[in-house]
Motif scaffolding. Structure first.
Motif, mmCIF file in Angstrom:
data_model
loop_
_atom_site.group_PDB
_atom_site.id
_atom_site.type_symbol
_atom_site.label_atom_id
_atom_site.label_comp_id
_atom_site.label_asym_id
_atom_site.label_seq_id
_atom_site.Cartn_x
_atom_site.Cartn_y
_atom_site.Cartn_z
ATOM 1 N N MET A 282 0.838 -1.209 0.000
ATOM 2 C CA MET A 282 0.000 0.000 0.000
ATOM 3 C C MET A 282 0.869 1.254 0.000
ATOM 4 O O MET A 282 1.932 1.288 0.589
ATOM 5 N N GLU A 283 0.340 2.242 -0.653
ATOM 6 C CA GLU A 283 1.039 3.506 -0.761
ATOM 7 C C GLU A 283 1.049 4.218 0.598
ATOM 8 O O GLU A 283 0.004 4.419 1.203
ATOM 9 N N GLY A 284 2.225 4.582 1.068
ATOM 10 C CA GLY A 284 2.277 5.350 2.304
ATOM 11 C C GLY A 284 2.028 6.814 2.018
ATOM 12 O O GLY A 284 1.865 7.216 0.873
ATOM 13 N N ILE A 285 1.991 7.617 3.081
ATOM 14 C CA ILE A 285 1.743 9.046 2.894
ATOM 15 C C ILE A 285 2.920 9.826 3.452
ATOM 16 O O ILE A 285 3.392 9.544 4.558
ATOM 17 N N ILE B 230 3.620 8.254 6.936
ATOM 18 C CA ILE B 230 2.583 7.441 7.576
ATOM 19 C C ILE B 230 2.352 6.179 6.754
ATOM 20 O O ILE B 230 2.130 6.239 5.541
ATOM 21 N N THR B 231 2.423 5.046 7.409
ATOM 22 C CA THR B 231 2.022 3.790 6.774
ATOM 23 C C THR B 231 1.065 3.111 7.768
ATOM 24 O O THR B 231 0.962 3.553 8.906
ATOM 25 N N PRO B 232 0.381 2.062 7.364
ATOM 26 C CA PRO B 232 -0.518 1.395 8.315
ATOM 27 C C PRO B 232 0.220 0.803 9.519
ATOM 28 O O PRO B 232 -0.396 0.484 10.531
ATOM 29 N N VAL C 108 -2.979 8.854 17.795
ATOM 30 C CA VAL C 108 -3.120 10.256 17.385
ATOM 31 C C VAL C 108 -2.618 11.161 18.514
ATOM 32 O O VAL C 108 -1.887 12.128 18.299
ATOM 33 N N LYS D 122 -6.695 11.406 12.028
ATOM 34 C CA LYS D 122 -8.088 11.096 12.370
ATOM 35 C C LYS D 122 -8.868 10.694 11.114
ATOM 36 O O LYS D 122 -9.669 9.770 11.147
ATOM 37 N N GLN D 123 -8.599 11.389 10.008
ATOM 38 C CA GLN D 123 -9.296 11.037 8.760
ATOM 39 C C GLN D 123 -8.917 9.637 8.286
ATOM 40 O O GLN D 123 -9.693 8.977 7.617
ATOM 41 N N LEU D 124 -7.697 9.211 8.657
ATOM 42 C CA LEU D 124 -7.240 7.891 8.239
ATOM 43 C C LEU D 124 -7.836 6.784 9.106
ATOM 44 O O LEU D 124 -7.762 5.611 8.767
ATOM 45 N N GLY D 125 -8.400 7.182 10.255
ATOM 46 C CA GLY D 125 -8.944 6.182 11.158
ATOM 47 C C GLY D 125 -7.881 5.560 12.064
ATOM 48 O O GLY D 125 -8.069 4.472 12.594
ATOM 49 N N VAL D 126 -6.754 6.268 12.241
ATOM 50 C CA VAL D 126 -5.708 5.818 13.163
ATOM 51 C C VAL D 126 -6.271 5.869 14.592
ATOM 52 O O VAL D 126 -7.083 6.741 14.903
ATOM 53 N N LEU E 54 1.810 1.534 15.027
ATOM 54 C CA LEU E 54 0.365 1.292 15.033
ATOM 55 C C LEU E 54 0.138 -0.210 15.087
ATOM 56 O O LEU E 54 0.883 -0.964 14.475
#
Lengths: 466, 140
Positions: free
Chosen positions: B1-4, B66-68, B39, B30-34, B139
């Motif tokens: 997956m593409e990180g940010i 940011i990655t998952p 957060v 928060k928008q990512l659902g972390v 995470l």
């Protein structure tokens, strides 16, 4: 009841599709689509800012009409302390309370009396829960709703006590049943409200399963009626008031915190200021705070949109009124079952409505897309697309609720590019380059694309006119 | 997956803007659902770092990846460097000037807080050249 129930609504025929409300909404909940403002019910927190700012009066608060009182055999009025602050030279709250009886209510119970019980219960809660500092007030339903959708880390700091409106309704309903012997359904508990947020609370409360408030009237509706009845109240009026300084002070910002007898508190009012304080609280920028009082309206409840008086004038009137009052007149020990009435019976949980996707994978892809789109857009935040900012438009696009062509600047650039390419092709044709027929076809295709993009602009204008 | 990857420039001597970068990161997480807990850690650690860059280092650059699996914050400045890292890591040790303390900053909790709110913290520093702090929040 729907957990995203709202009392703030749009009066569609009055909406001109301007961008005033989308710009002022603190949760970016409003979009103009097809020339009309649409409120996203998941983002909206019923703060009433859009009602305040709409010059076309297209935003309305839902509340009950005065004749709703006829629905019950016995009615009890629950005046908010803000009601008292609407009247000039009011020296005695009993005049207002007696006038409510003359207006047709069978009984009155002051919300400020219940507020004194909540103040007392809060003082006790503060001494027992140091680990939870700073404790955040839950009296303003808009603030609780805001924290529920935007500040998950602060939910554990919420004061788990019912707001005065609910405590008042519970006590008033019990008292009415005891005094009249009537069943609960024949008794109407009518709150007289300064704001739409309390309407939302009565219909879909947080912290309790079902509110005991049966109907909500607006101060602005009650105010003129009551004025004439107040003149009829004579010297022989009944002593109906059961609250003092502490209770009445809840009507303005700092009043709730003032009843806690501590210096270590912060009181903020106005939704933008409230958001800034919550952001900083989340980052732990404050230390040594015991209590945080937050009111969505400027000045506190006196600033609610259903009031008549200017909030700051109302505050002065409230100060004058409470000057000779006793500190408090309602106490937990004199109130039967107070210990079980006051605490929350339900927890508030986080509602992650601002997530970009259904799951983390999708959210990651969408956030990357938002970043790319934001670089493409002009960053003017002009609102012409119907979203409050370029970033909000980008978020709408990745959620599938808007398209890039909604941005007039993006569309204009597209048109420029297409017309430039046309002129290159035409030059090519003129110079007699190879494949003349093919070039002509491409040229036709381009012209078609331009006219279809132009018609998008026409649609936009139609929408705005309509 | 593409990180940010997010990039921020921290401007020097402007306390009113300190915290803008960490607020933006917070909003995006928060928008990512972390998870709210992650957060919170990122917001606190990154705000401390941002303030440090304003007080001590004439601003700098922050990169957030940011990655998952994890959030990596790289705070790089070309400031004076930290002469004694061990001392700087002690709670309450501060070299902040008085005018900064009068604003309520400079309590000597910057680096210790950054360490306690992250799962990993590395400091590379060279006197007169600058400091790069790399922090990681993992995470689940």
């Amino acid at each position: 009841m729907d957990k995203f129930y709202h009392s703030v609504r749009l009066e569609e025929e009055l909406c001109k599709g301007c961008i005033n409300c989308i710009k002022r909404c603190p949760t970016e909940a409003i979009r103009v689509r097809n020339g009309k403002a649409r409120i996203n019910s998941k983002f909206c927190i019923d703060c009433g800012e859009c009602i305040r700012v709409c010059s076309h009066h297209a935003k309305k608060a839902t509340y009950d009409k005065l004749d709703v009182m006829r629905n019950w055999k016995y009615t009890v009025a629950l005046p908010a302390p803000a009601l008292y602050s609407q009247y000039n030279n009011l020296d005695d709250v009993n005049i207002v309370l007696n006038a409510l009886i003359l207006m047709g209510f069978d009984d009155v119970f002051e919300v400020s009396a219940a507020a004194e019980l909540v103040s007392e219960a809060t003082r006790e809660y503060l001494t027992l829960h140091e680990d939870q500092y700073p404790i955040i007030s839950t009296a303003c339903p808009t603030v609780v709703r805001l924290i529920r959708v935007r500040f998950p880390n602060l939910i554990s700091h919420l004061l788990p006590l019912k707001p005065p409106i609910e405590v008042a309704a519970t006590i008033a309903a019990r008292r009415a049943m005891e005094q009249t012997g009537l069943p609960r359904e024949d008794i109407g508990i009518c709150f007289i409200s300064p704001c739409p947020s309390k309407v939302t609370y009565a219909k879909a409360p947080l912290g309790t399963e079902k509110s005991q408030v049966d109907c909500v009237l607006a101060i602005k509706d009650v105010y003129p009626q009551l004025l004439s009845h107040m003149k009829a109240v004579g010297e022989d009026m009944l002593e109906l008031s059961t609250s003092g300084k502490i209770g009445v002070s809840w009507g303005r910002s700092g009043g709730e915190a003032g009843g806690l007898f501590t210096e270590n508190y912060l009181a903020a009012d106005g939704i933008e200021n409230v958001i800034r304080v919550l952001e900083d609280l989340e980052d732990q920028k404050f230390t040594n705070l015991k209590f945080v009082e937050l009111n969505a309206c400027n000045g506190g409840c006196v600033g609610g949109v259903l009031n008549v008086e200017n909030p700051y004038v109302a505050e002065v009137k409230l100060k004058r009124l409470r000057k000779y009052m006793p500190v408090a007149r309602s106490h937990m020990e004199n109130q039967e079952h107070a210990e079980e009435i006051v605490p929350w019976t339900e927890r508030v949980s986080y509602e992650p409505v601002f997530n970009l996707g259904e799951n983390m994978m999708e959210s990651f892809a969408r956030l990357n897309q938002v970043e790319r789109l934001c670089r493409k857009f002009p960053g003017l935040d002009c609102g012409s697309c119907g979203a409050p900012t370029c970033k909000a438009l980008a978020e709408d696009i990745v959620r599938g609720e808007a398209s890039e062509n909604d941005c007039v600047y993006y569309l204009r650039e597209n048109l420029h590019r297409l017309s430039e390419e046309i002129s290159i092709l035409a030059d090519d044709l003129h110079a007699g380059g190879s494949g003349g027929h093919e070039t002509l076809n491409i040229l036709k295709e381009y012209i078609q694309r331009i006219s279809s993009e132009m018609s998008l602009l026409d649609n936009k204008e139609d929408e705005e006119d309509g | 997956m593409e990180g940010i990857v997010l990039n921020y420039t921290i401007s020097p001597d402007d306390f009113t803007r300190a915290g803008e970068a960490s607020s933006d990161v917070k909003r995006k997480l928060k928008q990512l659902g972390v998870s709210p807990e992650a957060v919170r850690k990122v917001a606190i650690a990154m705000y401390e770092g941002e303030i440090n860059m304003v007080i001590h280092a004439n601003g700098g650059e922050i990169t957030v990846e940011i990655t998952p699996e994890r959030i990596l914050m790289i705070l790089a400045d070309s400031g004076p460097g930290i002469p004694d890292v061990e001392k700087a890591m002690q709670a309450g040790y501060s070299t902040a000037p008085d005018e900064v303390r009068s604003l309520g900053f400079g309590a000597g909790m910057g680096l210790p807080n950054m360490k306690s709110y992250t799962d990993d913290l590395k400091i590379e520093t060279k006197l007169g050249v600058g400091t790069t702090i790399t922090m990681e929040v993992r995470l689940e």
